[in-house]
Design a protein around this motif. Structure first.
Motif, short mmCIF file in Angstrom:
data_model
loop_
_atom_site.label_atom_id
_atom_site.label_comp_id
_atom_site.label_asym_id
_atom_site.label_seq_id
_atom_site.Cartn_x
_atom_site.Cartn_y
_atom_site.Cartn_z
N VAL A 177 0.84 -1.20 0.00
CA VAL A 177 0.00 0.00 0.00
C VAL A 177 0.87 1.25 0.00
O VAL A 177 0.66 2.18 -0.78
N VAL A 178 1.87 1.25 0.86
CA VAL A 178 2.75 2.42 0.96
C VAL A 178 3.45 2.67 -0.37
O VAL A 178 3.53 3.81 -0.83
N ARG A 179 3.92 1.61 -1.01
CA ARG A 179 4.61 1.79 -2.29
C ARG A 179 3.66 2.33 -3.36
O ARG A 179 4.01 3.24 -4.11
N VAL A 180 2.46 1.77 -3.41
CA VAL A 180 1.48 2.27 -4.39
C VAL A 180 1.17 3.74 -4.12
O VAL A 180 1.10 4.56 -5.03
N LEU A 181 1.01 4.04 -2.85
CA LEU A 181 0.71 5.40 -2.43
C LEU A 181 1.81 6.36 -2.87
O LEU A 181 1.54 7.44 -3.39
N VAL A 228 -4.58 3.93 -5.02
CA VAL A 228 -4.73 2.83 -4.07
C VAL A 228 -6.04 2.09 -4.33
O VAL A 228 -7.12 2.57 -3.99
N THR A 229 -5.94 0.95 -4.98
CA THR A 229 -7.10 0.08 -5.19
C THR A 229 -6.71 -1.32 -4.72
O THR A 229 -5.53 -1.64 -4.60
N HIS A 230 -7.73 -2.12 -4.47
CA HIS A 230 -7.45 -3.48 -4.05
C HIS A 230 -6.56 -4.19 -5.06
O HIS A 230 -5.61 -4.89 -4.70
N ARG A 231 -6.89 -4.01 -6.31
CA ARG A 231 -6.13 -4.72 -7.34
C ARG A 231 -4.68 -4.23 -7.44
O ARG A 231 -3.76 -5.03 -7.56
#
Lengths: 183, 183
Positions: B19-23, B31-34
């Motif tokens: 999550v942090v990396r996507v963010l 930030v999506t589940h996928r």
DNA sequence: CGATTTTTGGTACATTTGTTCCAGAAAGAA
DNA sequence: TTCTTTCTGGAACAAATGTACCAAAAATCG
């Protein structure tokens, strides 16, 4: 596709107002062609016609917001401390949603190059309005006022014009003494 | 759905890192589940299993970022000006993406009540780390440092540890004289 | 062991999104 | 007027998304 007719210009303006409202209500993520079209009361195709893609919408909105901001600050030539306090109060409390939306756009500009130019203009105009002088002391004051703006948007404090004026006085004419420990 | 097994705890942690990396890479909108599942290398259902909805993802990410931030600042007990400058430099330059992501989350918290608590914690911990004292003078310094952080994230200036240290010195031990015009 | 809970991985579906297309209305130029 | 550009409104499409479901695997517990 810039509008050529007077009617086109009017509709584009109606759409831009709608963008700002959507932006204030839901943040940048809420800005979609459909949401803007619905807010403006025009069909979807009108939004896609005047603003080809989403970045177009955001860039135009940021530009419009910047113009309004510049005008707002330009009205206050050589203002008193009280005037500045009242301006900041209005901006962060009466127009809180608008102020938040503008900061959100500024942060978005860090990721989208297309927003970058408009954001630069915004930042420079605010800087000029807050402190045209360029010595070390006034630079610190500008930083502190930036921080004060954030804090007011975030926590709502200080919430009164008098409170803001006091904070400004602390910033611009600080009590004597140093706060730092020696390094 | 908190994990009960050790393996579950581990997987949740892997997901949070993702999550942090996507963010950091794409901001809150990315930030999506996928996206998180793909980044973590786990199937989609794993993301939805450990984080029922998007807010869960964001709240957990903000909490984790806050913990790391608190730990980072706690390492610097009674720091010198140079230490603080180095910390700020690392945070805004080496970890720029992370710092931007955190501010984005903070702004998001203005709109999402579920993020509010985590954001409050972040803000308080930063405030405490920067200046535990509470007189008017140090409050102004905290505001100015806030503004300095924003400016560094935005423009990259000051870009060196020495430059930051000089700015901090201006903030904490300002040159004499007042900058304001009388009101 | 068996029984029960937790976790896994895969699939599916209804929504929403960006984007494109197009036939016709409106407006402006000749 | 006719011709040409601009604008309108409706429809459609592929892609991405949140969310739910379920049967099987794994872990935990008695």
């Amino acid at each position: 596709m810039p509008p050529s007719t007077a009617k086109g210009e009017a509709r584009r303006s109606v759409l831009l107002d709608a963008v700002v409202r959507v932006l204030e209500r839901g943040g940048p993520g809420a800005v979609t062609h459909r949401a803007v079209a619905a807010e403006a009361g025009v069909p979807l195709a009108a939004a896609t016609y005047y603003f080809a893609n989403i970045d177009d919408l955001l860039v135009s909105a940021l530009r419009r917001a910047t113009e309004q901001q510049v005008a707002l600050f330009a009205d206050l030539a050589d203002p008193s401390l009280h005037d500045v306090a009242r301006l900041l109060h209005d901006w962060t409390h009466a127009n809180r949603a608008s102020a938040i939306a503008q900061y959100e756009l500024l942060f978005l500009a860090m990721r989208r190059d297309t927003l970058r130019e408009a954001a630069d203009l915004w930042y420079r105009s605010l800087e000029n309005a807050l402190g045209p002088r360029h010595d070390r002391r006034s630079r610190v004051a500008a930083l502190a006022i930036d921080g004060l703006l954030l804090r007011m948007l975030w926590s709502g404090e200080p919430s009164t014009v008098a409170g803001i004026e006091a904070a400004l006085r602390d910033i611009l004419d600080p009590p004597a003494g140093r706060v730092s420990r020696p390094d």
